[in-house]
Design a protein around this motif. Structure first.
Motif, PDB file in Angstrom:
ATOM      1  N   ALA B 133       0.839  -1.198   0.000  1.00  0.00           N
ATOM      2  CA  ALA B 133       0.000   0.000   0.000  1.00  0.00           C
ATOM      3  C   ALA B 133       0.878   1.253   0.000  1.00  0.00           C
ATOM      4  CB  ALA B 133      -0.931   0.004   1.204  1.00  0.00           C
ATOM      5  N   LEU B 134       1.967   1.187   0.731  1.00  0.00           N
ATOM      6  CA  LEU B 134       2.853   2.349   0.814  1.00  0.00           C
ATOM      7  C   LEU B 134       3.762   2.494  -0.405  1.00  0.00           C
ATOM      8  CD1 LEU B 134       3.874   2.038   4.571  1.00  0.00           C
ATOM      9  CD2 LEU B 134       2.243   3.643   3.582  1.00  0.00           C
ATOM     10  N   ALA B 200      -6.662  -4.050  10.932  1.00  0.00           N
ATOM     11  CA  ALA B 200      -6.762  -4.784   9.651  1.00  0.00           C
ATOM     12  C   ALA B 200      -7.612  -4.015   8.659  1.00  0.00           C
ATOM     13  CB  ALA B 200      -7.339  -6.168   9.907  1.00  0.00           C
ATOM     14  N   ALA B 201      -8.741  -3.526   9.129  1.00  0.00           N
ATOM     15  CA  ALA B 201      -9.626  -2.767   8.240  1.00  0.00           C
ATOM     16  C   ALA B 201      -8.927  -1.512   7.728  1.00  0.00           C
ATOM     17  CB  ALA B 201     -10.913  -2.410   8.970  1.00  0.00           C
ATOM     18  N   ALA B 202      -8.156  -0.893   8.623  1.00  0.00           N
ATOM     19  CA  ALA B 202      -7.433   0.316   8.219  1.00  0.00           C
ATOM     20  C   ALA B 202      -6.414   0.005   7.144  1.00  0.00           C
ATOM     21  CB  ALA B 202      -6.747   0.942   9.441  1.00  0.00           C
ATOM     22  N   VAL B 203      -5.715  -1.116   7.326  1.00  0.00           N
ATOM     23  CA  VAL B 203      -4.719  -1.500   6.316  1.00  0.00           C
ATOM     24  C   VAL B 203      -5.394  -1.748   4.972  1.00  0.00           C
ATOM     25  CG1 VAL B 203      -3.088  -3.285   5.618  1.00  0.00           C
ATOM     26  CG2 VAL B 203      -3.043  -2.416   7.958  1.00  0.00           C
ATOM     27  N   LEU B 204      -6.545  -2.428   5.004  1.00  0.00           N
ATOM     28  CA  LEU B 204      -7.275  -2.681   3.755  1.00  0.00           C
ATOM     29  C   LEU B 204      -7.715  -1.380   3.106  1.00  0.00           C
ATOM     30  CD1 LEU B 204      -9.487  -5.816   4.491  1.00  0.00           C
ATOM     31  CD2 LEU B 204      -7.654  -5.604   2.814  1.00  0.00           C
ATOM     32  N   ALA B 205      -8.207  -0.476   3.937  1.00  0.00           N
ATOM     33  CA  ALA B 205      -8.643   0.815   3.405  1.00  0.00           C
ATOM     34  C   ALA B 205      -7.463   1.555   2.774  1.00  0.00           C
ATOM     35  CB  ALA B 205      -9.258   1.654   4.527  1.00  0.00           C
ATOM     36  N   LEU B 206      -6.326   1.465   3.463  1.00  0.00           N
ATOM     37  CA  LEU B 206      -5.124   2.116   2.932  1.00  0.00           C
ATOM     38  C   LEU B 206      -4.727   1.497   1.596  1.00  0.00           C
ATOM     39  CD1 LEU B 206      -3.120   4.286   3.855  1.00  0.00           C
ATOM     40  CD2 LEU B 206      -1.638   2.459   4.679  1.00  0.00           C
ATOM     41  N   TYR B 207      -4.845   0.206   1.520  1.00  0.00           N
ATOM     42  CA  TYR B 207      -4.524  -0.509   0.271  1.00  0.00           C
ATOM     43  C   TYR B 207      -5.428  -0.022  -0.852  1.00  0.00           C
ATOM     44  CZ  TYR B 207      -3.025  -4.563  -2.538  1.00  0.00           C
ATOM     45  OH  TYR B 207      -2.486  -5.382  -3.500  1.00  0.00           O
TER      46      TYR B 207
END
Lengths: 125, 223, 282
Positions: B133-134, B200-207
């Protein structure tokens, strides 16, 4: 029908096609109302431009050797043999006139000219 | 999008299958080690990224990118397909990782730790997802070569964190790592679950946001 | 439709190079050859057609669709492309390429693809890495011919190949246009390849379009002459396109028309026209 294209001769390719189809028609090799290959397939088989074959066919049609049936293709036109012969004779006369003029300019006598024609005739006939 | 998604899987499975299987085994070993040491799980996640990068290397060498402009996929489709492919790869690996860990703890019950068991799949999906994502926008905007440099820098950073946690293996009561970890492990992992899900949800959103950004950036790239 | 490709006033600016006001039309059913020296702008034009780079001005329409339109992605299903570099990952085999392209092109035909592969003698078991340059190119061509394309765009597709393979490949493109709805745009600096089968020739020189004409009309327009320097001076300035002096003669390309007697002339080939037009001054 065979068509031979020579790239190295000075003659434009559409002319070579024109001449060869014309002689096939006048010699009777191609029969009246026989279908000619389509412009496109002839171009592709000879590996030349479509525009070249189109031009050859256009000139053949213009000179009355073939006709186009819309949607069907090009076909051999019935030739007026008498007319063709007369046209041919006229052309020969024109060429002979030029030969005579050149002979006069270059001081070639009538007899010499006739001899040349005789020799040439033996070669060609 | 579907075209590129499948294309990437075909290259992985059709072209790089041997590497894929080998790397999967190594990755699973790290995941299993993660039962004993969190560093292992993190590392297996990083490992996954390297596998995808190996595939990118092939793309780069083949000038596929220029060719793909002439294909009916579009820049957006290429980006979406790639993001979807990556996360599906990570997810597939996580499933295998869970199975491997469950098998491992079945045979070696002394290592059974529900916290570690839960953490493993989370790390193997979300660590690489976060890394990509980054970094993927860099790939799409600046190309593979620049991306590789940035990725290695980040690898060093995560490696540093891994080393941080590795510290607890050293028998030193005063290391910072061991005190942080003892704090974490003293808490019931199941009460942390809502936090974990939130992260986890935040990481997915970031992705997802990263994908949108990459799409926008990729559209402006000229060859 | 009338034109497979319509380019109007296309321009693109780079640092140190400008593609300047190019207008071209490729009528449906025809083959157009794009010629020009390396760096003239041929590949740039092709990249602009696919939007790999953004144009500075002008418009491009392919198969009736503006190439900036949303629908253009769908139109690409009908465009077959072969670029000068083979573009599949080295680790894949033919069946992988088939699977990949099947999921990308709407009208992909696996049967046609493998038929072409067999016709070209491509090995099914080798990875792409093990293919020779000619085989890699043939693979790209097999792909371009296997998804129901109406237009082929070929960027230096025959460079670096031996004459035997080039001949085989030109046959394939020639056959493609037996159907009057099929068109081909082919850029090459091997002009002898194009000379026979092209219907139109477009000459790009230093970013500008020097001419875009029917091939036969083009060849009729000019004569290649061999003469002395003095003879050359006798000609009208406007009649001379370009000339080249050597130790024993002067060669020049002139517009077809009346020439002073005694000058040897012959029909030029396209390469002659391109070479003499590229000469800077008369």
């Amino acid at each position: 029908m065979n068509i031979f294209i020579r790239n190295t001769s000075g003659q434009p390719i559409y002319e070579q096609i024109y001449e060869q189809i014309k002689s096939s028609i006048t010699s009777g090799e191609l029969k009246v109302d026989e279908a000619l290959p389509s412009i496109r397939s002839l171009a592709k088989d000879l590996r030349i431009s479509v525009i070249t074959t189109k031009r050859a066919y256009e000139e053949l049609e213009r000179d009355g050797f073939i006709y186009t049936a819309p949607g069907k293709g090009c076909f051999v036109k019935k030739q007026n043999v008498q007319l063709r012969r007369e046209e041919g004779l006229k052309k020969i006369e024109e060429h002979l006139k030029i030969a005579c003029e050149l002979a006069k300019v270059n001081n070639v006598s009538k007899e010499e000219l006739a001899e040349m024609l005789e020799l040439m005739g033996e070669e060609w006939y | 999008m579907k075209g590129i998604f499948l294309k990437n899987w075909i290259v992985m499975w059709g072209g790089l299958r041997f590497n894929l299987v080998l790397m999967t085994i190594v990755g699973l070993i790290f995941a299993v080690v993660g039962q004993m040491n969190t560093f292992g799980s993190i590392f297996s996640g990083i490992f996954l990224c390297s596998m995808v990068m190996g595939m990118m290397e092939y793309n780069e060498r083949s000038k596929w990118e220029l060719y793909s402009d002439a294909l009916p996929v579009g820049r957006k489709g290429t980006v979406k397909g790639f993001y979807l492919f990556s996360i599906s790869y990570f997810a597939a690996f996580s499933v295998l990782a869970i199975l491997a860990c469950v098998l491992f703890t079945a045979f070696m019950p002394m290592y059974f730790d529900p916290a570690a068991l839960i953490l493993t799949p989370i790390m193997t999906i979300f660590v690489p997802t976060l890394i990509f994502a980054l970094t993927l926008p860099v790939l799409f905007k600046f190309g593979y070569k620049v991306f590789r440099v940035i990725f290695l820098v980040l690898l060093g950073f995560f490696g540093g964190i891994g080393g941080f946690f590795l510290g607890f293996l050293v028998d030193d009561e005063h290391s910072l790592a061991s005190s942080v970890l003892s704090q974490i492990w003293s808490v019931d992992i199941f009460s942390l679950l809502p936090w974990i899900i939130a992260v986890a949800a935040a990481v997915l959103a970031l992705y997802f946001l990263s994908m949108l950004l990459s799409s926008k950036l990729y559209k402006t790239v000229e060859r | 439709m009338k034109n497979a490709i319509e380019i109007r006033n296309l321009s693109k600016e780079f640092k140190g190079f400008t593609l300047n006001n190019i207008s071209l039309e490729l009528p449906s059913g025809c083959i157009m050859g794009l010629i020009g020296e390396n760096g003239a702008g041929k590949s740039t034009i092709i990249k602009l057609i696919f939007n790999s780079i953004k144009r500075s001005g002008g418009s491009i329409e392919v198969l009736g669709c503006d190439n900036l339109d949303k629908d253009f992605e769908k139109v690409k299903n009908e465009i077959g492309v072969v670029l000068d570099e083979p573009c599949f990952p080295e680790c894949v085999r033919l069946k992988d390429i088939n699977a990949m392209m099947k999921s990308i092109y709407k009208n992909w035909s696996s049967d046609e693809f493998f038929a072409y592969c067999d016709k070209f003698g491509l090995p099914r078991d080798k990875r792409f890495k093990g293919f020779s340059k000619g085989m890699k190119m043939k693979t790209s061509i097999a792909v371009a011919m296997s998804h129901g394309a109406r237009l082929l765009v070929l960027d230096e597709a025959t460079s670096g190949l031996d004459p035997i393979i080039r001949d085989e490949i030109l046959d394939v493109f020639n056959d493609f246009t037996r159907d009057e709805n099929h068109s081909v745009l082919i850029s090459s600096h091997i002009i002898s390849d194009l000379e026979k089968i092209c219907d139109y020739i477009a000459f790009i020189h230093k970013g500008s379009l020097r001419f875009c004409e029917e091939k036969d009309a083009l060849l009729d327009k000019y004569l290649l002459i061999h003469c002395t320097d003095e003879d050359l001076k006798k000609l009208q300035h406007s009649q001379i396109v370009g000339y080249k002096r050597s130790r024993y003669e002067t060669e020049a390309l002139v517009k077809n028309g009346s020439l002073p007697s005694g000058i040897i002339s012959e029909k030029p080939c396209i390469e002659d026209i391109m070479l003499f037009m590229s000469k800077e001054s008369v």
